[in-house]
Every structure is written in structure tokens, then in C-alpha cells.
Design an enzyme around this catalytic site. Structure first.
Site, PDB file in Angstrom:
ATOM      1  N   SER A  51       0.846  -1.191   0.000  1.00 24.63           N
ATOM      2  CA  SER A  51       0.000   0.000   0.000  1.00 24.63           C
ATOM      3  C   SER A  51       0.884   1.246   0.000  1.00 24.63           C
ATOM      4  CB  SER A  51      -0.949  -0.048   1.202  1.00 24.63           C
ATOM      5  OG  SER A  51      -1.954   0.925   1.096  1.00 24.63           O
ATOM      6  N   GLU A  60      -8.483  -1.690  -4.052  1.00 27.92           N
ATOM      7  CA  GLU A  60      -7.618  -2.578  -4.833  1.00 27.92           C
ATOM      8  C   GLU A  60      -7.935  -2.471  -6.319  1.00 27.92           C
ATOM      9  OE1 GLU A  60      -4.446  -5.592  -4.381  1.00 27.92           O
ATOM     10  OE2 GLU A  60      -5.203  -3.793  -3.370  1.00 27.92           O
ATOM     11  N   HIS A 117      -7.448  -5.294  -0.873  1.00 27.47           N
ATOM     12  CA  HIS A 117      -6.394  -4.500  -0.235  1.00 27.47           C
ATOM     13  C   HIS A 117      -6.287  -4.905   1.234  1.00 27.47           C
ATOM     14  CE1 HIS A 117      -3.870  -1.017  -1.315  1.00 27.47           C
ATOM     15  NE2 HIS A 117      -3.957  -0.648  -0.042  1.00 27.47           N
TER      16      HIS A 117
END
Length: 333
Positions: A170, A274, A306
Site C-alpha cells: 500500500s 484494490e 487490499h
């Protein structure tokens, strides 16, 4: 509850905006909400298996004016730096809280380094202390990771300052690639897992800035200035692809498509972010190839949200590749 209330307000406001701005507003709200969904698993006990040789080091950082806590597992002269996400905590690194990374790399022939802290920092050298949240010192994470910590670890733990891997997820996915761009001897290997790989483009500075504000009240202008400041491009992996290609850095880039599988992460923010992030990762792959890059692994499976289980799956998958590149071990167990 706070996130749902924010979403209701923003969906109402978005109806008054043009389509592109509507998407940006909703995306920003989801990004800010996801900060809590993904990284706010604050617990007092880390995941490390009892009995592992994990040490808790205090490494001086003259540039930041205090010691930085490092979780360290010795295993060889070359190391894997595991960088944390946007809501990095001050007690443990997220890789230890949310995954068995120390266990997975035990007896790998590689040391494991987990810096603790750095919430919303992008592991970068900031211009000034964050304005608005009372931060009393300036983040200088790039200096710490590339100068202060490597020197200390070489002197005290026999870890070389060259021939290491940077792995980020991330927020820190872009950080890992940027570190490898500018410090190729230190990081011949870099991995980005669901990273934001074009942060200077379009609405990304706005979305990143609002997410940082939601995660500790941090100010993106204190980090890299306004979006027109050259620091945004300096810290943009897409812009720095020529450096990665020239360095012949081994890169591992992963991003899911937002569809959950048995690993979980079945929530709206994790799925949305995501899928939103995937496009920049695909563009990054195409640009890398068009620039002559031939030393990358790109994994874009038809699933993945994510969230930590998918990132940990990738960390395990890349271990033999890291071992081969760093020549840290002949043991691929």
C-alpha cells in the site's frame, strides 16, 4: 460508524459535482475509510511465534532526533526490509502484527528488518514537521533507512548495507521502488504489493493527502509540498522507471483486482481501493516494458483485495526469488 457517516455526506455532495470529480470524491472517501479497515488492527501482542530470535533494537536517528525501534531477526548478512502501511503503529510493525513473516523467513539465510513507526510517512524525507497535528520533528525516513540504520546494523549486527531487498505494501509499495531507484547498491531487489505507483498523477495527490489527514492528521504539503512541487515526481515510481531499468533492479509488483477469495478481505473499501489501484499497476508494467525493463515479476491475479492475507501470500511466494537475487541462502525452504 464514523466512516459510514462520512460516506453518506460525500455521496450527497457528489451528486452536485461533474462525473470525474464525483469519482474522485467517492474514491477519496473510500481511501480514507480503508485506512482504518486495513491498518487499524491495534493490538498489544505481535504475531511472532514464541522462541524465534526476534530482537527489539533502538537505533539512533540523528536526523529525526530520537531512537527508532526496529524489530530484527538475524539470519544472514543480507536482509529483507519489510515496510509498513499508512497506519503504522509505534509498538510493532504491521507485518509482525498481521502476518507470520518472521516465521516464514526463519532459516532463509536472510535477516529480517521491520522498522516500527512512520505513520503516513511514505518512508520519505519530508520538508518540515507535519503542520496541523503537533508533530515536533521532521520525518527523515529515507535518511534513516539508507544511512543511519544500515551503518548501525553493519556495526552491531553484521548486516551489510548493500545487497538487500525492500518490500512494501500500500503506502510503502511506492516507497520500496523509490528506495531502489535511488539506492541501487543497497536495494537490488524491490517489491510493491498493492502500491500507489503513480502518486503525482491526477487525483492521487488529493486522495493521498486526505487519507494521510485521516491517518494521524498528517499534512501532505509538509511532506512533498503542493502537487506541483517536484518532490511528488521525485517520489513517483512511474516517473522513476528509467532509473529502475538502468539499475537493472529486480522488481516484484503485485496487485489484486478487488475480488475476494478464501483469504478474505470481503469489504467495500478493501475491494474498491484494490480495483482502483490496479490500473496504475498495469500502466506501470506496460511503461516498464516499453522502457526496456526485463527484470520484473508482475502478478495481477483475478482476485485479491487490499488486505494483509494477500500481501503475506506474496511475501511467501517471492522468498525463493529474493534468496536467489541476494544470494543470501541456498536453502529455499
Amino acid at each position: 460508524m464514523k466512516f459510514l457517516q462520512q460516506m453518506r455526506k460525500l455521496f450527497g455532495l457528489a451528486a452536485k459535482f461533474p462525473a470525474r470529480l464525483t469519482i474522485a470524491v467517492i474514491g477519496t472517501a473510500l481511501l480514507a475509510g480503508l485506512v482504518g479497515v486495513v491498518g487499524d488492527t491495534a493490538i498489544a501482542v505481535a504475531f511472532s511465534k514464541p522462541g524465534l530470535p526476534v530482537e527489539y533494537l533502538q537505533v539512533p536517528s540523528p536526523s529525526m532526533g530520537h531512537d527508532i525501534k526496529i524489530q530484527f531477526q538475524g539470519g544472514g548478512q543480507h536482509a529483507v526490509y519489510l515496510l509498513d502501511g499508512l497506519r503504522a503503529q509505534e509498538d510493532y510493525n504491521g507485518w509482525d502484527i498481521n502476518t507470520p513473516a518472521f516465521e516464514e523467513y526463519y532459516h532463509s539465510g536472510l535477516s529480517v528488518i521491520m522498522p516500527v513507526g512512520g505513520q503516513s510517512s511514505f518512508y520519505s524525507n519530508w520538508y518540515q514537521p507535519s503542520q496541523g497535528n503537533g508533530q515536533h520533528y521532521t520525518y527523515k525516513w529515507e535518511t534513516f533507512l539508507t544511512q543511519e540504520m544500515p551503518s548501525w546494523l553493519q556495526a552491531n549486527k553484521n548486516v551489510l548495507p548493500t545487497g538487500n531487498a525492500a518490500v512494501g505494501l500500500s503506502m510503502s509499495g511506492s516507497s520500496a521502488l523509490i528506495l531502489a531507484s535511488y539506492y541501487p547498491q543497497q536495494f537490488p531487489y524491490a517489491a510493491s504489493l498493492s502500491g500507489f505507483l503513480n502518486p503525482s498523477e491526477g487525483w492521487w495527490p488529493t486522495m493521498i493527502g486526505l487519507a494521510m489527514n485521516d491517518s494521524g492528521g498528517y499534512n501532505a504539503n509538509s511532506m512533498w509540498g503542493p502537487s506541483t512541487d517536484p518532490a511528488w515526481k521525485r517520489n513517483d515510481p512511474m516517473v522513476q522507471i528509467p532509473r529502475l531499468v538502468a539499475n537493472n533492479t529486480r522488481i516484484w509488483v503485485y496487485c489484486g483486482n478487488g475480488a475476494p477469495n478464501e483469504l478474505g478481505g470481503d469489504n467495500i473499501p478493501a475491494k474498491f481501493l484494490e480495483s482502483l489501484t490496479l490500473s496504475t499497476n498495469e500502466i506501470f508494467q506496460n511503461t516498464y516494458a516499453a522502457s526496456g525493463g526485463r527484470n520484473g515479476v508482475f502478478n495481477f491475479p483475478p482476485n485479491g483485495t487490499h488486505s494483509w492475507p494477500y500481501w503475506n501470500q506474496q511475501l511467501v511466494a517471492m522468498k525463493p526469488d529474493i534468496q536467489q537475487i541476494l544470494n543470501g541462502s541456498n536453502n529455499n525452504a
